[in-house]
Motif scaffolding. Structure first.
Motif, short mmCIF file in Angstrom:
data_model
loop_
_atom_site.label_atom_id
_atom_site.label_comp_id
_atom_site.label_asym_id
_atom_site.label_seq_id
_atom_site.Cartn_x
_atom_site.Cartn_y
_atom_site.Cartn_z
N ASP A 1 -5.59 -1.73 -5.02
CA ASP A 1 -5.00 -2.00 -3.65
C ASP A 1 -5.86 -3.27 -3.19
O ASP A 1 -6.97 -2.73 -2.32
N GLU A 2 -5.56 -4.36 -3.15
CA GLU A 2 -6.22 -5.60 -2.81
C GLU A 2 -7.92 -5.30 -3.12
O GLU A 2 -8.55 -5.38 -2.19
N SER B 1 0.74 -1.42 -0.09
CA SER B 1 0.20 -0.02 0.08
C SER B 1 0.79 1.17 -0.09
O SER B 1 0.57 2.22 -0.63
N GLN C 1 -8.92 -1.31 -0.85
CA GLN C 1 -9.48 -2.63 -0.21
C GLN C 1 -10.87 -2.71 0.27
O GLN C 1 -11.54 -3.60 0.06
MG LIG Z 1 -2.14 -2.75 2.14
#
Ligand SMILES: [Mg+2]
Ligand SMILES: Nc1ncnc2c1ncn2[C@@H]1O[C@H](COP(=O)(O)OP(=O)(O)O)[C@@H](O)[C@H]1O
Lengths: 332, 313
Positions: free
Chosen positions: A184-185, A48, A102
């Motif tokens: 990001d995820e 991240s 995320q």
């Molecule tokens: Mg992360």
């Protein structure tokens, strides 16, 4: 071909009570136009931080300690993201590089309708009026396969499921047709079936719109499905990188192999156990002097206390290890 | 939404009923015979008896209560003993300075507190943030009569910017009367800004750490838009609450300021009425202020629902 995004020797630190800790140690990777690079690693490895550094969204206690991030803008200029003024950087954000996060539950503002939030991108970067924004938002919601788009856009985030919200985030990120999408995820917080749908959608949108994707995940299992190349991160450094095929066939780093052994795979031989990597990621303030993975590595010896850099290993792969696996695994 | 409003209005009526009852009881618990006090030490027992008769104080307490409730519902809060005028009329004459004083004070308080609170949260830990927090503590801890006297001395007497006290002569126009309210409003505004500032700062700090603020920044907007559009609206509910409470407290706490600045408002009225044992006026003021308090709270709750659609009706 010049990469769309080139990160070179990026170093990022965080100021805390006990001084500055280094979260990224000379991270380098490239994202080619129209391609997907997966950034893989356990939680806390710096994925991240890398993506936020690219977006210019790092927390206020973060310090860029060195390195460069170069981005090929739409107008053909190669922009040094860490060197340009805040204004230019801001005009790229959203318009040429966009990000999805995320947590679809908390990434949307609860007090504005989703249509309002997506349309704001068009207001900021294209100056469209309300009617034109609405038309474009409906189009985009249809593109991300949200049913009844024309009524959905007047809803608030809390009226939608997690999967729907992540579709809204994707619509928001892509509505200005950015050249780079950082994800990001994006599927970590979702159910398995929804995960597969979102991955599908991202692949299809990439084929249609042609953007590059920096796909961040801790799950090697999804990498093969979406990425062209992979960079494996551990404790703030890239320990292995390469094209998906060669790297998956013959991982060179013991950490990469550990990650691969710890994911369930359909082609796993019966009786073959899932093996979690023993131990935990060391705290950034107490990294060992040489290879950061050495304390958890079965193969580590005295040589591993010396610093180790990425170097060419197999075809199109690089690995940072004193005792790479390549030869053993290729025949094993 | 409308069902919710209706439900809350019914609640309001119940609360006001209790307020009426309490006002009725409290005033009658006070020691002393109002008739005798009104007439002074020279009055005969017969005079006092006839006055009690006229005020209805001789009737059984339950009948007095019913008559009182019936009157209150129809907007009749009785007759002032001292002014010999309907209580509602006496209150209406005194309401202007009190209400406008509260409004202006609130305006000053919000104008001081909101920008500083927002900026302090945005620049958390900075010199300005720490300075603002200390200043807020100072403002809250200095008694308002002291600030008031200080302002009277410098802003009114020395600089002559504002009248130092009073509400203008009997022929003062509306603007002239409002000018007399500026100094006391500033004093009250400063005192009350402290709490609003702290709430604004704390609430903004919470919101600024949220994921959707990062999303807003990722869209490429300027910081002003991030703060004023995406963060402030989310931070608004606690701020609106404390602003509403402050307003209610300003109305009910007008006594001190009105005495210091010699304003003919409800605060002064209630003090004088206590001294004069003017029961109906005391009662009426209590009822009006308490009802206002409840109504403001209701307005704040309704504002929540307007700001945040997730609030369940
Ligand atoms: Mg992360
Ligand atoms: N604002 C911050 N202040 C201090 N340390 C931070 C901050 N943000 C991230 N870190 C540290 O940086 C490291 C990498 O974090 P992150 O990039 O979020 O990991 P992940 O790979 O799970 O995304 C972690 O050790 C984390 O504690």
């Amino acid at each position: 071909m010049t990469p769309l995004l080139g990160v070179e020797n990026l170093r990022v630190g965080f100021k805390g009570h006990g001084g500055t800790v280094t979260a990224l140690r000379d991270v380098s990777f490239q994202v080619a136009p129209g391609k997907t690079l997966a950034l893989v690693g356990e939680s806390g490895s710096g994925k991240s931080v890398s993506s936020l550094a690219i977006m210019g969204l790092l927390a206020s206690n973060a310090r860029i300690l060195g390195g460069r991030i170069r981005f090929a803008a739409r107008d053909g200029r190669l922009i040094d993201l860490l060197g340009v003024d805040a204004r230019l950087r801001r005009s790229l954000r959203g318009a040429e590089m966009a990000m999805i996060f995320q947590e679809p539950m908390s990434s949307l503002n609860p007090l504005f309708t989703v249509g309002d939030q997506i349309g704001e991108m068009l207001l900021l970067h294209e100056g469209l009026d309300a009617a034109a924004r609405r038309r474009r938002v409906i189009e985009m919601l249809e593109l991300v396969e949200i049913p009844a788009a024309a009524t959905r856009l007047d809803q608030y985030p809390h009226e939608m499921s997690g999967g729907m919200r992540q579709r809204v985030m994707i619509a928001l990120a892509l509505i200005c047709r950015p050249r780079l999408l950082i994800a990001d995820e994006p599927t970590t917080a979702l159910d398995v079936t929804v995960q597969a749908q979102i991955l599908d959608l991202m692949r299809r949108l990439q084929a249609e719109m042609g953007m590059s994707i920096l796909f961040i995940t801790h799950d090697l299992g999804v990498v093969a499905e979406i990425a062209d190349s992979v960079a494996v991160m551990y404790a703030g450094a890239i320990v292995e990188a390469g094209d998906v095929g060669p790297l998956f066939d013959a991982p060179g780093h013991h950490y990469t192999r550990g990650l691969m052994a710890s994911i369930p795979r359909p082609d796993r031989a019966p009786g073959d156990m899932l093996v979690p990597i023993p131990g935990v990621v060391p705290p950034l303030s107490a990294l060992p002097p040489g290879c950061a993975f050495a304390p958890r590595c079965g193969r580590a010896d005295a040589a591993c206390e010396a610093p180790v850099a990425l170097r060419a290993a197999g075809p199109g792969t690089q690995v940072a290890c004193h005792h790479p696996l390549v030869a053993e695994v290729a025949h094993g | 939404m409308w069902r919710y409003v209706l439900k809350r209005l019914v609640g309001l009526v119940v609360v006001v009923f209790f307020v009426l009852t309490i006002a009725f009881v409290i005033v009658r618990l006070a020691p002393g015979d109002p008739a005798a006090l009104l007439l002074g030490p020279d009055a005969t027992a017969a005079d006092a008896a006839s006055l009690r008769e006229r005020l209805g104080l001789e009737r059984p307490i339950f009948l007095q209560y019913l008559a009182f409730l019936g009157g209150a519902v129809t907007g009749d809060l009785g007759q002032s003993i001292f002014f010999n005028q309907p209580v509602t009329q006496v209150l209406a004459q005194r309401a202007e300075p009190t209400v406008f004083l509260a409004l202006f004070s609130l305006l000053f308080a919000v104008m001081i507190a909101a920008p500083i609170g927002i900026y302090a949260a945005y620049r958390r830990g900075s010199f300005l943030d720490q300075g603002a927090v200390s200043l807020a503590m100072l403002a809250a801890s200095v008694p308002s009569f002291w600030t008031g006297l200080l302002f009277q001395r410098y802003l009114a007497t020395d600089l002559g910017w504002f009248p130092s006290s009073g509400y203008g002569g009997p022929d003062a126009g509306f603007l002239e009367r409002m000018r007399h309210l500026m100094l006391p409003s500033l004093v009250l505004g400063i005192v009350n800004s402290a709490l609003i500032l702290r709430f604004t700062r704390a609430s903004m700090l919470d919101v600024l750490g949220e994921d959707y603020i990062r999303t807003a920044r990722s869209k490429g907007m300027g910081e002003a838009r991030v703060i004023l559009r995406h963060a402030l609206k989310n931070a608004a509910i606690p701020i609106v609450t404390v602003v509403g409470l402050t307003f209610a407290l300003l109305v009910s706490g007008a006594v001190v300021t009105e005495r210091v600045f010699n304003l003919p408002g409800m605060g002064n009225l209630v003090v004088n009425s206590v001294l004069r044992r003017d029961y109906p006026v005391i009662q009426g003021t209590l009822i009006v202020v308490a009802t206002l308090y409840v109504a403001i709270n209701l307005a704040v709750d309704l504002l929540y629902a307007v700001i945040d659609r997730r609030v369940k009706y």
